[in-house]
Each structure stands twice: as structure tokens, then as C-alpha cells.
Design a protein around this motif. Structure first.
Motif, PDB file in Angstrom:
ATOM      1  N   UNK A  89       0.877  -1.193   0.000  1.00  7.69           N
ATOM      2  CA  UNK A  89       0.000   0.000   0.000  1.00  7.69           C
ATOM      3  C   UNK A  89       0.900   1.223   0.000  1.00  7.69           C
ATOM      4  N   UNK A  90       0.924   1.943  -1.106  1.00 11.44           N
ATOM      5  CA  UNK A  90       1.716   3.182  -1.115  1.00 11.44           C
ATOM      6  C   UNK A  90       1.157   4.164  -0.097  1.00 11.44           C
ATOM      7  N   UNK A  91      -0.174   4.148   0.006  1.00  9.46           N
ATOM      8  CA  UNK A  91      -0.835   5.177   0.821  1.00  9.46           C
ATOM      9  C   UNK A  91      -0.560   5.033   2.304  1.00  9.46           C
ATOM     10  N   UNK A  92      -0.064   3.877   2.739  1.00  6.47           N
ATOM     11  CA  UNK A  92       0.109   3.717   4.191  1.00  6.47           C
ATOM     12  C   UNK A  92       1.350   4.449   4.709  1.00  6.47           C
ATOM     13  N   UNK A  93       2.450   4.410   3.966  1.00  2.00           N
ATOM     14  CA  UNK A  93       3.673   5.015   4.500  1.00  2.00           C
ATOM     15  C   UNK A  93       4.334   6.029   3.557  1.00  2.00           C
ATOM     16  N   UNK A  94       4.000   5.993   2.290  1.00  2.00           N
ATOM     17  CA  UNK A  94       4.656   6.902   1.340  1.00  2.00           C
ATOM     18  C   UNK A  94       3.693   8.014   0.914  1.00  2.00           C
ATOM     19  N   UNK A  95       4.202   9.078   0.312  1.00  2.00           N
ATOM     20  CA  UNK A  95       3.319  10.194  -0.023  1.00  2.00           C
ATOM     21  C   UNK A  95       2.472   9.896  -1.260  1.00  2.00           C
ATOM     22  N   UNK A  96       1.323   9.332  -1.051  1.00  2.96           N
ATOM     23  CA  UNK A  96       0.402   9.043  -2.147  1.00  2.96           C
ATOM     24  C   UNK A  96      -1.018   8.981  -1.591  1.00  2.96           C
ATOM     25  N   UNK A  97      -1.991   9.200  -2.476  1.00  2.00           N
ATOM     26  CA  UNK A  97      -3.380   9.280  -2.005  1.00  2.00           C
ATOM     27  C   UNK A  97      -3.901   7.933  -1.520  1.00  2.00           C
ATOM     28  N   UNK A  98      -4.863   8.007  -0.618  1.00  2.00           N
ATOM     29  CA  UNK A  98      -5.489   6.813  -0.051  1.00  2.00           C
ATOM     30  C   UNK A  98      -6.047   5.924  -1.171  1.00  2.00           C
ATOM     31  N   UNK A  99      -5.869   4.616  -0.996  1.00  2.00           N
ATOM     32  CA  UNK A  99      -6.270   3.562  -1.950  1.00  2.00           C
ATOM     33  C   UNK A  99      -5.169   3.203  -2.931  1.00  2.00           C
ATOM     34  N   UNK A 100      -4.084   3.999  -2.996  1.00  2.00           N
ATOM     35  CA  UNK A 100      -3.065   3.677  -4.000  1.00  2.00           C
ATOM     36  C   UNK A 100      -2.130   2.583  -3.485  1.00  2.00           C
TER      37      UNK A 100
END
Ligand SMILES: Cc1ncc(COP(=O)(O)O)c(C=O)c1O
Length: 476
Positions: A214-225
Motif C-alpha cells: 500500500x503506497x498510501x500507508x507510509x509513502x506520499x500518495x493518495x489513499x487507496x493507492x
């Protein structure tokens, strides 16, 4: 090299959209549309490629991301790690087959098993009694399962856990591959692993066949990505096909551009951004040294120390134990929220999880450290020993996919022990089921559920809707 964001910014203005979505990129229609980025919100139109058959800008963007994450093939996911896990399990198994699976898997993994009518062989991770959390899965436990179920078609594990405990994925993968079994790693919480020396290596480097992040959990990206990394051409083709089963045919380009943007940011400024994150964590560590009653796993005076039965730790997770203080996890979460306006990620009966991410700064982590010190100074040592509730062992009485649809009755939790569960009961977060359909409701499981309810944890119940438990009717 043109990013998806660049293309959206350059190519959309001036085109009259006679296509979806119905807001027609008219952000002036409403304040919410303006703030939510409606002027760039499209789905697949000519010139913007197709997520399910990529050949243009999305194919290029995914290849660039594969370079950043050092993967063979990388897929962009717009429905979180959930869709990646569903597709990965379906890519490697057929209905009626067996799968080896860590019992601390997220509920999406159980849904994958149910949908594919698989026979799971559960592998139990160790427990860290000192922090009251699930610890690592050992290669020995995996090997035992590999010998027990040589017919299994895949191994599915989670590393790191929600609290940041890693397993030795390289050793586990070597063992599974030695038995000819491919490995899926749910690395939803580890998209940042292996990208900088600040963090341990992840499952891609360890040689796993499919890795979901999940990119959205720890990296700078929108939720769901999220991302799915796949080794090998044939498996990548099958993964593409299975993603087509589970993922929307109208992917949001806001989400896709966010994934591409996030990968680009790491490629171009990753070093600098990881350093900022590292400095913020170091500042927190210094403050955590001043805590007398609260304990932070792997930080402050626990810096460099591993919890019992843990193979390694992700320093990005701040798990704060209340075991030695005169308050509970939910009490601490409430005080952080009400007195300091800090919203933690999760409260367990005896701890609180604060997640850090690339968007954190000295300010945010110093504020958290100071808040903990402020609360800690008003605490006293815990009175007496606090009870522990380890995840109970499952006893399977009926296949999951049959029990989830079997006729059922609702029973009070206290009367349900000994019956077969007809629903999935998950404490959320972290989203690990305590009971799944077809399992015997043991007194330990019933006790765990009662304790979770009393601690104020949110219980997701797929049939009983929160009151009591759904049990399969005796003559069903
Ligand atoms: C271990 C694990 N796997 C998978 C998921 C699902 O991830 P997503 O919310 O990105 O779909 C979660 C969500 O919390 C998780 O904790």
C-alpha cells in the motif's frame, strides 16, 4: 520523461469532455469538486492508456516504478492492497486447492481464500509477550507446513505486521521455492522498505513472487493507492488478467497520477526525503528516552532491541505500550486526541500505534514525543499484572466458503463456545480475523472477543452486526 500528472495538466485544458465523469471537470460547480481535484479527474480516454491493457503512458509509468522498487513487473492498483491480494491468490490457485497462509493475515486474504474456495493451512506467527503483539513467522513453522501440505499451491504471508514486525522473508522464500511453492507477501505496511538504508530490505529483494504494497500507508500518495510487484513474465500476465477480475474498469486518474508521482518523488528526491524522515525519528527517539511509564517498541530506551520472537523491526512504526502504566491503550489514544489533538492510527487494549510516514517532519514527531512526555509525567505504574489475550488457535470444522453461507443463528458470546462460527469476526484495526467461518468458537476465542468489546475495539462482524456471534445452525 513525462509524468502522468504532467500529461493531465497539459492535455486536458481546452478539450470539451463528452464522456464520464458527469461533473465534466467543471470544478466551479461546487466547492467540494474544486478541492477534490475534479479538473483532473478522468478515467480512461484516448491518449491516456488503459490500466487493464497498458501500452502507452501507464505502461511507461509502471516500468519506471518497477525500476524504483527494483521489481520485475509492477502494477498500479487503485483499490488498495486489497485488490492486489485478491488477484495474487487467484493468479496462483484454482478452486478447491490448498494454500499455506499465515494466521495473522488481513481480512482481504481470508476473502481471497473464501472466493476461491481454497483449503487453508494456517501457520501461526510467534507472539511477543513483552509487547502483547503478534511477532514473526519463523522459517521452521513454514517448513513444517510445507511438509504437512505438499499439495499447497502458494504460501501467503504478511511482513511487516501492522506494528512493524518483519519476518525473514528471504529464508522463508528459499524454503518455499525449495518445495516448488510460490510466495505472496502482503507488504501493505512496507512500501518504504529497501528504498534507503534507514529501513530494512523488503520482500522484493528477498525474492518473493508477488509482493503487494500500500503506497498510501507510509509513502506520499493518495489513499487507496498501492502496487503489486511480480517476478516472471507468465505470472505477470496472469496477475494482469486477475486484476481485470477484481479492479474497476474506471480507474481514477487522480489515483494513478498519485502513484506515478510518488514513484517519481522517490526516484528524484528519495534520498533527501528519507533523511528528513530519519531525522524526525531520531528527534522522537531522544524525547522517548524521557518516558518513565510508557514504552515505545524499538525506540527511546528500547532502541536497537527486538521484541521477543521478532526477526526485525521497521523503525517507522511507533508502538507505544501502556502495559506498565495506569492507563489503557484506548485511554492513551483518547488523551492524545483530546488534550493534544493528535490522532493515532490504532488503539489496542494495552498499546497505541502511531504510524510515521514520509510526510512526517521534525515538527510532527517532536509534537508526538512532547505529548507522550506530558501524559507520561501524570501517570503512575500499573497496579497488578494486565491480562494478555493472544490470538486464539483456530480449529477448522467446515470449509470457510460453505460456513459463510450456511444457515445460522445468533447467540450471546457467552453461549457460543463449542459451536461452529458462521461469520468473520475481525478486530479493526488491525483487521486480522479472530474467527473465520467454519472455525470452532473456542472459549479462548469467545474470551478474546468479549475482551476486545470491553476494551472498546471496533469489531467487524459479517453477520451478527456487533451483538453476540453467528453460529452455523446445528442441522445445517
Ligand atoms: C496487512 C494488511 N494487508 C492488506 C491491507 C489492505 O490494504 P488496503 O487498505 O490498501 O486495501 C491492510 C490494511 O490495513 C493490512 O493491514
Amino acid at each position: 520523461m513525462r509524468s502522468l500528472f504532467d500529461l493531465l495538466s497539459e492535455a486536458l485544458p481546452g478539450i470539451t469532455p463528452m464522456h464520464m465523469p458527469g461533473h465534466k471537470r467543471n470544478a466551479a460547480l461546487a466547492e467540494f469538486l474544486k478541492h477534490l481535484g475534479a479538473d483532473m479527474d478522468i478515467t480512461e480516454i484516448p491518449g491516456f492508456d488503459n490500466l487493464h491493457a497498458p501500452h502507452g503512458i501507464l505502461k511507461e509509468a509502471m516500468a519506471r516504478a518497477a525500476g524504483v522498487f527494483q521489481a520485475g513487473h509492477t502494477f498500479f492498483l487503485v483499490n488498495g492492497s486489497t485488490v492486489g491480494v485478491l488477484a495474487a491468490v487467484r493468479a496462483l490457485t484454482r478452486p478447491g486447492e490448498s494454500i499455506l497462509m499465515a494466521r495473522n493475515s488481513h481480512l482481504c486474504a481470508y476473502n481471497a481464500v473464501t472466493l476461491n474456495q481454497l483449503n487453508p493451512e494456517f501457520i501461526y506467527p510467534g507472539i511477543s509477550q513483552d509487547w502483547q503483539i503478534t511477532a514473526s513467522l519463523t522459517p521452521e513453522a513454514v517448513e513444517e507446513a510445507l511438509f504437512k501440505r505438499p499439495d499447497a499451491k502458494a504460501l501467503l504471508i504478511t511482513s511487516p505486521t501492522y506494528e512493524g514486525v518483519l519476518s525473514d522473508v528471504a529464508a522463508i522464500t528459499r524454503l518455499a521455492h525449495g518445495h516448488g511453492i510460490p510466495v505472496i507477501v502482503d507488504e501493505a505496511h512496507g512500501a518504504h522498505l529497501g528504498l534507503h538504508p534507514l529501513f530494512p530490505d523488503g520482500a522484493v529483494k528477498a525474492g518473493a513472487d508477488i509482493v503487494i504494497q500500500s503506497l498510501h500507508k507510509t509513502l506520499p500518495s493518495l489513499t487507496q493507492t498501492a502496487l503489486a510487484h511480480v517476478r516472471g513474465e507468465a505470472l505477470a500476465r496472469e496477475m494482469q488478467r486477475q486484476l481485470g477480475v477484481f479492479e474497476t474498469t474506471s480507474p481514477s486518474y487522480l489515483l494513478l497520477a498519485s502513484i506515478d508521482g510518488c514513484a517519481g518523488l522517490i526516484r528524484e528526491q528519495g534520498d533527501e526525503l528519507f533523511k528528513v524522515w530519519g531525522k524526525a525519528l531520531a528527534a522522537f527517539d531522544r524525547l522517548a528516552l524521557r518516558l518513565d511509564h510508557l514504552e515505545v517498541m524499538g525506540h527511546g530506551r528500547h532502541y536497537g532491541k527486538l521484541p521477543q520472537n521478532a526477526w526485525d523491526l521497521d523503525p517507522g512504526k511507533l508502538y507505544i505500550s501502556t502495559s506498565f502504566a495506569n492507563l489503557t491503550g484506548p485511554d492513551l489514544a483518547r488523551r492524545l486526541r483530546e488534550e493534544w489533538r493528535i490522532e493515532p492510527e490504532m488503539a489496542a487494549p494495552q498499546g497505541v500505534l502511531a504510524m510515521t510516514g514520509m510526510g512526517d517532519s521534525m515538527d510532527t514527531l517532536t509534537r508526538l514525543g512532547e505529548a507522550l512526555i506530558g501524559i507520561d509525567q501524570q501517570l503512575k505504574p500499573a497496579e497488578g499484572h494486565k491480562a494478555a489475550y493472544p490470538l486464539p488457535k483456530a480449529i477448522c470444522a467446515m470449509p470457510m466458503h460453505l460456513a459463510e453461507r450456511a444457515p445460522f443463528e445468533l447467540l450471546g458470546t457467552e453461549n457460543a463456545a463449542g459451536r461452529v462460527c458462521a461469520e468473520q469476526l475481525t478486530v479493526y484495526p488491525p483487521g486480522i480475523p479472530v474467527l473465520v467461518p467454519g472455525e470452532v468458537i473456542s472459549p479462548e476465542a469467545a474470551g478474546f472477543i468479549t475482551a476486545a468489546r470491553e476494551a472498546g475495539a471496533a469489531l467487524l462482524c459479517t453477520r451478527s452486526r456487533g451483538e453476540g456471534l453467528a453460529a452455523v445452525l446445528k442441522d445445517a
